[in-house]
Design a protein around this motif. Structure first.
Motif, PDB file in Angstrom:
ATOM      1  N   VAL A 592       0.846  -1.187   0.000  1.00 23.66           N
ATOM      2  CA  VAL A 592       0.000   0.000   0.000  1.00 23.66           C
ATOM      3  C   VAL A 592       0.883   1.238   0.000  1.00 23.66           C
ATOM      4  CG1 VAL A 592      -1.845  -1.197   1.220  1.00 23.66           C
ATOM      5  CG2 VAL A 592      -0.177   0.111   2.519  1.00 23.66           C
ATOM      6  N   SER A 593       0.312   2.307  -0.502  1.00 26.77           N
ATOM      7  CA  SER A 593       0.980   3.607  -0.493  1.00 26.77           C
ATOM      8  C   SER A 593       0.276   4.500   0.519  1.00 26.77           C
ATOM      9  CB  SER A 593       0.924   4.236  -1.892  1.00 26.77           C
ATOM     10  OG  SER A 593       1.409   5.561  -1.862  1.00 26.77           O
ATOM     11  N   TRP A 594       1.076   5.101   1.390  1.00 27.90           N
ATOM     12  CA  TRP A 594       0.527   5.980   2.426  1.00 27.90           C
ATOM     13  C   TRP A 594       1.504   7.119   2.661  1.00 27.90           C
ATOM     14  CZ3 TRP A 594       2.446   6.599   7.611  1.00 27.90           C
ATOM     15  CH2 TRP A 594       1.619   7.379   8.427  1.00 27.90           C
ATOM     16  N   GLN A 595       1.037   8.344   2.350  1.00 31.91           N
ATOM     17  CA  GLN A 595       1.850   9.542   2.524  1.00 31.91           C
ATOM     18  C   GLN A 595       3.231   9.393   1.894  1.00 31.91           C
ATOM     19  OE1 GLN A 595       1.927  10.978   6.529  1.00 31.91           O
ATOM     20  NE2 GLN A 595      -0.277  11.226   6.635  1.00 31.91           N
ATOM     21  N   ARG A 596       3.231   8.965   0.623  1.00 28.29           N
ATOM     22  CA  ARG A 596       4.457   8.797  -0.166  1.00 28.29           C
ATOM     23  C   ARG A 596       5.399   7.777   0.426  1.00 28.29           C
ATOM     24  NH1 ARG A 596       5.400  15.281  -0.535  1.00 28.29           N
ATOM     25  NH2 ARG A 596       3.334  15.792  -1.350  1.00 28.29           N
ATOM     26  N   ALA A 656     -10.003   2.319   1.908  1.00 27.31           N
ATOM     27  CA  ALA A 656     -10.181   1.975   3.319  1.00 27.31           C
ATOM     28  C   ALA A 656      -9.972   0.471   3.466  1.00 27.31           C
ATOM     29  CB  ALA A 656     -11.576   2.371   3.799  1.00 27.31           C
ATOM     30  N   MET A 657      -9.097   0.091   4.405  1.00 27.29           N
ATOM     31  CA  MET A 657      -8.787  -1.323   4.626  1.00 27.29           C
ATOM     32  C   MET A 657      -9.293  -1.732   6.001  1.00 27.29           C
ATOM     33  SD  MET A 657      -4.922  -1.521   3.040  1.00 27.29           S
ATOM     34  CE  MET A 657      -5.043  -3.297   2.802  1.00 27.29           C
ATOM     35  N   ILE A 658     -10.130  -2.763   6.041  1.00 27.55           N
ATOM     36  CA  ILE A 658     -10.621  -3.295   7.312  1.00 27.55           C
ATOM     37  C   ILE A 658      -9.655  -4.382   7.759  1.00 27.55           C
ATOM     38  CG2 ILE A 658     -12.464  -4.529   8.480  1.00 27.55           C
ATOM     39  CD1 ILE A 658     -13.245  -2.441   5.427  1.00 27.55           C
ATOM     40  N   LEU A 659      -8.977  -4.148   8.879  1.00 32.75           N
ATOM     41  CA  LEU A 659      -7.932  -5.051   9.370  1.00 32.75           C
ATOM     42  C   LEU A 659      -8.426  -5.834  10.577  1.00 32.75           C
ATOM     43  CD1 LEU A 659      -4.850  -2.644   9.215  1.00 32.75           C
ATOM     44  CD2 LEU A 659      -5.779  -4.108   7.417  1.00 32.75           C
ATOM     45  N   ASN A 660      -7.859  -7.006  10.749  1.00 32.93           N
ATOM     46  CA  ASN A 660      -8.185  -7.868  11.887  1.00 32.93           C
ATOM     47  C   ASN A 660      -7.164  -7.625  12.987  1.00 32.93           C
ATOM     48  OD1 ASN A 660      -9.250  -9.855  13.513  1.00 32.93           O
ATOM     49  ND2 ASN A 660      -8.162 -11.517  12.480  1.00 32.93           N
ATOM     50  N   SER A 661      -7.527  -6.787  13.958  1.00 30.36           N
ATOM     51  CA  SER A 661      -6.618  -6.469  15.052  1.00 30.36           C
ATOM     52  C   SER A 661      -6.965  -7.288  16.284  1.00 30.36           C
ATOM     53  CB  SER A 661      -6.678  -4.972  15.381  1.00 30.36           C
ATOM     54  OG  SER A 661      -7.892  -4.674  16.043  1.00 30.36           O
ATOM     55  N   ALA A 662      -6.118  -7.176  17.318  1.00 33.13           N
ATOM     56  CA  ALA A 662      -6.369  -7.924  18.545  1.00 33.13           C
ATOM     57  C   ALA A 662      -7.660  -7.479  19.215  1.00 33.13           C
ATOM     58  CB  ALA A 662      -5.186  -7.759  19.505  1.00 33.13           C
ATOM     59  N   GLY A 663      -8.042  -6.218  19.058  1.00 37.02           N
ATOM     60  CA  GLY A 663      -9.263  -5.706  19.659  1.00 37.02           C
ATOM     61  C   GLY A 663     -10.472  -5.789  18.767  1.00 37.02           C
ATOM     62  N   GLY A 664     -10.380  -6.512  17.658  1.00 33.69           N
ATOM     63  CA  GLY A 664     -11.492  -6.613  16.718  1.00 33.69           C
ATOM     64  C   GLY A 664     -11.193  -5.853  15.433  1.00 33.69           C
ATOM     65  N   VAL A 670      -5.596   4.432   3.388  1.00 33.72           N
ATOM     66  CA  VAL A 670      -4.326   4.560   2.679  1.00 33.72           C
ATOM     67  C   VAL A 670      -4.582   5.290   1.365  1.00 33.72           C
ATOM     68  CG1 VAL A 670      -3.324   2.510   3.723  1.00 33.72           C
ATOM     69  CG2 VAL A 670      -4.605   2.287   1.600  1.00 33.72           C
ATOM     70  N   ASP A 671      -3.506   5.767   0.775  1.00 32.65           N
ATOM     71  CA  ASP A 671      -3.632   6.502  -0.478  1.00 32.65           C
ATOM     72  C   ASP A 671      -3.959   5.580  -1.641  1.00 32.65           C
ATOM     73  OD1 ASP A 671      -2.941   8.673   1.029  1.00 32.65           O
ATOM     74  OD2 ASP A 671      -0.829   8.624   0.477  1.00 32.65           O
ATOM     75  N   ALA A 672      -3.348   4.399  -1.662  1.00 33.03           N
ATOM     76  CA  ALA A 672      -3.576   3.477  -2.772  1.00 33.03           C
ATOM     77  C   ALA A 672      -3.218   2.066  -2.348  1.00 33.03           C
ATOM     78  CB  ALA A 672      -2.753   3.883  -4.000  1.00 33.03           C
ATOM     79  N   LEU A 673      -3.956   1.112  -2.887  1.00 37.30           N
ATOM     80  CA  LEU A 673      -3.634  -0.302  -2.733  1.00 37.30           C
ATOM     81  C   LEU A 673      -2.960  -0.735  -4.028  1.00 37.30           C
ATOM     82  CD1 LEU A 673      -3.850  -2.991  -1.235  1.00 37.30           C
ATOM     83  CD2 LEU A 673      -6.158  -3.258  -2.152  1.00 37.30           C
ATOM     84  N   LEU A 674      -1.645  -0.998  -3.966  1.00 37.46           N
ATOM     85  CA  LEU A 674      -0.865  -1.198  -5.182  1.00 37.46           C
ATOM     86  C   LEU A 674      -1.078  -2.590  -5.773  1.00 37.46           C
ATOM     87  CD1 LEU A 674       2.426   0.561  -4.024  1.00 37.46           C
ATOM     88  CD2 LEU A 674       0.474   1.526  -5.246  1.00 37.46           C
ATOM     89  N   ASN A 675      -0.703  -3.632  -5.044  1.00 41.08           N
ATOM     90  CA  ASN A 675      -0.889  -4.989  -5.542  1.00 41.08           C
ATOM     91  C   ASN A 675      -0.664  -5.975  -4.411  1.00 41.08           C
ATOM     92  OD1 ASN A 675       1.947  -5.134  -5.259  1.00 41.08           O
ATOM     93  ND2 ASN A 675       2.250  -4.538  -7.374  1.00 41.08           N
TER      94      ASN A 675
END
Length: 855
Positions: A592-596, A656-664, A670-675
């Motif tokens: 992913v790309s985030w803030q260059r 927007a990426m929904i991640l599986n964290s320890a708290g749910g 992020v700016d872009a999902l590259l590959n």
């Protein structure tokens, strides 16, 4: 033959022998014992005796004398058991089962302790058991002969040790070092040849070396030499006396093909690292192949642009060829002007140009062929390399039960010593885990098991009063979730007294006095039990109560990039949960790309990715969205990554990426999902302390190092409290989208870079026709257009006229940027409906000021 070894080399050899014995040999011997206990009626005593004898020899080499003594007594017990029947045999089997349990516990302890001690009560019972009774029929009589190795070692090598020391004087400077060498040589011979009397006779010399002067040590060594010579002669004589040997039918061993090969784990790790390096090389080759494809596409595009030029050149060539010759140029009057073409230097140049274009096309065809073959070969290399990596990595995987079963003897020993009865239930034994990770879990699980037995399980009277079964249960469960190994150790005991933990935390200053018990969550209270020197035990036992066990567990788990949590229920029990990342180097990652910046996230940790504009917001104060019928917080990566001063997010995100964290589940933008890529993840070493949410880094084919995040390690609860007061957690609007229409490559790239730097999304087109064709896919998203006037196919005036005639683009702001600054061109643009008119060269600040007013 010389046995002169310096102490450091000898110690290293012993440690290597101990590791080899514990990791490779001892598990086989223990398995043979356990199989014999399960098949008592059909037990293979030859196999059992061989296991006991080999265990005795291995324990001697590994410097585990207590285990060696126990194995020797078990060997005697097996010889007795081989002849006994009836009640005596039943007692012997029970005694053997006790001995095997003790062996397993000693092997387990030897992995973390230099010295282990067998249960004295067991050794005493084994000594008191009846010796083997030989049958009274006609047994064969034979004479034992000392092996050539033992006889040579005792009469040759040992005698050489005696002679070297006797030739020295007690007054020499290095006499003490010589006595130490003599001690090491004799001890090594005794342990290697499995001669107990030699070891016992030489061991007192170690005490003398530590507490006496050189001359006293030398004198004591001379006395030992006299004793050893006498004992050696007696031993060799005993070996040559006749003995009675009962006939034993030797089973015929079938020859089987070799199906397994032992490879040291260190060598497997080295092979894995080599394969990982090859995967890095493959990534670079893949990048080079992509660059080659892009170059070929550009070359093909240029070739197609040359085709009309080539046709035009051919036409000019033909026209020049039919120009009539002048009269003076005729050849002896043989041809007239229409019968002979005229070829000049221009003809030669045009012909050379045509041949050059033809060669360019032929070279392009050759490169296409090379590229196709390169791509096919690279795909084969990639496929076989992935299979090789998987095979090498699978060779390091062992069932979780291999570690879990080590704790069975520990529970049995705790039952005998603790006055309680508990059984260990193992779930998930077949789950395959890296052996390196399993070995590092030995200490944490040992502490947790002792803690569960000592603190969790109640005494029998208390369990019966609570209507619980007499036998308590401790469940050790393993499971795999995404790229994580999850271990749960659960007991059905009394649970943790949270009020007592709270009071102890206040006494130790871990909790502010003004914070009441009711204001705290259970999870916050239970975190204090992991603090160093924290304990609620009223008394200190040999198992727990010192307040260091759980602190060690947490430190070890964090060192493994994992997390530990605990839940408890009053009178129902306690559950400790360990979550540890698997030692997988080759992982599927989202780049992913985030803030260059480039970041990588494991694919299995991403639940879903959505366009930012499609999020369904629930709250503005604390940003949350509705996702799968649940409220999910939206948290800035700036806060999750613990920046000392979070960077400003000037550009609105796109994904927007929904991640599986320890708290749910949680949402990061992020700016872009590259590959998605299969990449090698290299863990960080201990040189620099890194946050637990960093699994390591990966290296792209370009050589760029990209950090890999572990969403399960994000501390979401503390971040949300900080983010609640941060108004800048999310950007308020999408970045503006601007279309640049310019045929000059230099000007187009300058505008594109300038606008990107200030946070705009740029769509670059080379002429008016390309811009007009691209407009439909940006309907409703385009904020402004910057256009040149003089361009091929469709100029700026024609494009502007089309825009103002189309209802969809009638109101789109259009800025003309051109070198035509005369009034005639300006008036024409105004008449067509231009928004602003700028002259070239473009002044960046003037352009940005204009855009600020228009957008």
């Amino acid at each position: 033959m010389s046995f002169e070894l310096d102490p450091a080399t000898l110690a290293a050899m012993i440690q290597e022998a101990k590791a080899c014995f514990l990791d490779e040999d001892a598990p086989e011997y223990l398995q043979a014992f356990q199989e014999g206990l399960q098949q008592r009626q059909e037990a293979d005593f030859t196999k059992l005796l061989r296991a006991a004898h080999s265990l005795k020899g291995g324990a001697g080499l590994a410097q585990l004398p207590s285990l060696r003594t126990l194995a020797h007594k078990l060997e005697d017990l097996l010889q007795t058991l081989q002849l006994e029947q009836g009640v005596k045999a039943d007692e012997a089997w029970l005694l053997l089962e006790w001995g095997v349990t003790e062996v397993a516990m000693l092997l387990n302890q030897a992995r973390t302790h230099d010295e282990v001690t067998a249960d004295p009560a067991l050794l005493q019972v084994l000594d008191a058991f009846a010796p083997p009774v030989l049958p009274t029929d006609t047994p064969p009589v034979t004479r034992r002969q000392p092996s050539s190795l033992i006889q040579t070692a005792l009469t040759g090598d040992l005698e050489d040790c005696f002679t070297r020391l006797e030739q020295l004087s007690s007054q020499e400077e290095d006499v003490l070092a010589s006595v130490e060498t003599f001690y090491d040589e004799c001890l090594l011979l005794g342990e290697t040849l499995d001669i107990p009397w030699l070891v016992e006779a030489i061991e007192p010399l170690e005490i003398v070396l530590d507490s006496s002067q050189p001359d006293e040590a030398w004198q004591f060594a001379q006395e030992i030499i006299t004793h050893l010579r006498s004992r050696r002669d007696q031993y060799l004589t005993e070996l040559s006396t006749p003995i009675v040997v009962p006939p034993v039918e030797q089973p015929v061993e079938e020859k089987v093909a070799l199906s397994h090969l032992r490879v040291p784990l260190q060598r497997l790790e080295g092979m894995t690292h080599q394969v990982e390096e090859l995967i890095f090389v493959k990534e670079r080759l893949r990048l080079q192949q992509q660059n080659l494809e892009q170059a070929l596409r550009r070359l093909g595009k240029l070739s197609r642009q040359f085709e009309p030029i080539r046709d035009h050149v051919q036409t000019v060539y033909d026209q020049l060829a039919i120009v009539p010759l002048k009269a003076s140029d005729r050849l002896n009057g043989e041809f007239d002007a229409l019968e002979l073409d005229r070829y000049s230097d221009l003809h030669t140049s045009l012909q050379g140009f045509q041949e050059l274009m033809l060669r360019v096309q032929e070279t392009r065809s050759d490169l296409d062929l090379v590229n196709r073959e390169f791509t096919d070969d690279l795909e084969q290399v990639e496929s076989r390399l992935d299979k090789l990596y998987n095979n090498v990595n699978d060779s390091r995987l062992v069932p979780f039960g291999l570690l879990a079963r080590r704790f069975m003897p520990q529970i049995q020993s705790l039952n005998l010593r603790g006055g309680k009865t508990a059984e260990l239930i193992i779930e998930g034994e077949d789950i395959l885990v890296d052996q390196v990770l399993l070995e590092q879990l030995q200490i944490p699980l040992t502490h947790l098991l002792n803690n569960a037995f000592d603190h969790g399980i109640e005494p029998l009277a208390e369990r019966l009063a609570a209507q619980k079964p007499e036998i308590a249960q401790i469940v050790l469960k393993a499971s795999l979730e995404s790229n994580y190994l999850v271990l749960q150790l659960t007991d059905d005991g009394r649970g943790i007294d949270c009020d007592r933990v709270y009071q102890q935390a206040k006494e130790q200053g871990l909790c502010r006095t003004e914070v009441s018990f009711e204001q705290l969550q259970q999870a916050d209270i239970l975190q204090w039990i992991f603090e160093s020197e924290f304990s609620t035990a009223k008394t200190v036992s040999d198992l727990s109560g010192r307040g260091v066990g759980l602190a060690i567990v947490r430190a070890q788990v964090r060192r493994l990039r994992g997390s530990i949590g605990v839940t408890t229920q009053h009178r129902r029990g306690t559950c400790f949960t360990l979550q540890l990342p698997l030692n997988l180097s080759l992982q599927s990652l989202f780049l992913v790309s985030w803030q260059r910046r480039f970041l990588a996230i494991p694919t299995l940790s991403v639940l879903e990715s959505l366009p930012y504009r499609e999020l369904e917001w629930l709250s503005d104060d604390l940003p949350t969205i509705l996702w799968r019928n649940q409220a999910v917080p939206v948290i800035s990566l700036s806060h999750l990554l613990s920046y000392a001063s979070p960077p400003l997010e000037t550009v609105s995100p796109n994904v927007a990426m929904i991640l599986n964290s320890a708290g749910g589940p949680l949402v990061v933008t992020v700016d872009a999902l590259l590959n998605e890529r299969q990449l090698i993840v290299k863990p960080f070493d201990d040189t620099v302390i890194v946050p637990p949410y960093l699994a390591g880094c990966t290296i792209l084919g370009t050589g760029e190092v990209v950090p890999v995040l572990l969403p399960q390690a994000f501390e979401v609860s503390s971040v949300i409290s900080r983010a609640h007061n941060d108004l800048a957690i999310l950007p308020e609007r999408q970045p503006p989208t601007i279309m640049v229409v310019e045929d000059s490559v230099a000007t187009r790239r300058l505008l594109e870079r300038l606008l990107t730097e200030v946070g705009c999304q740029v769509i670059a087109c080379r002429d008016g026709q390309e811009a007009w064709d691209a407009l439909p896919q940006y309907e409703g998203r385009l904020n402004l257009m910057i256009s040149d006037i003089e361009m091929p196919r469709m100029n700026g005036f024609e494009l502007l006229q089309k825009l103002r005639s189309d209802p969809a683009w009638h109101d789109l702001p259009v800025v003309m940027a051109t070198s035509r600054t005369g009034e005639r061109h300006r008036e024409r643009a105004i008449a067509l409906g231009v928004t602003a008119y700028l002259g070239k060269p473009i002044q960046p600040q003037a352009l940005l000021s204009l855009l600020e007013n228009l957008i």
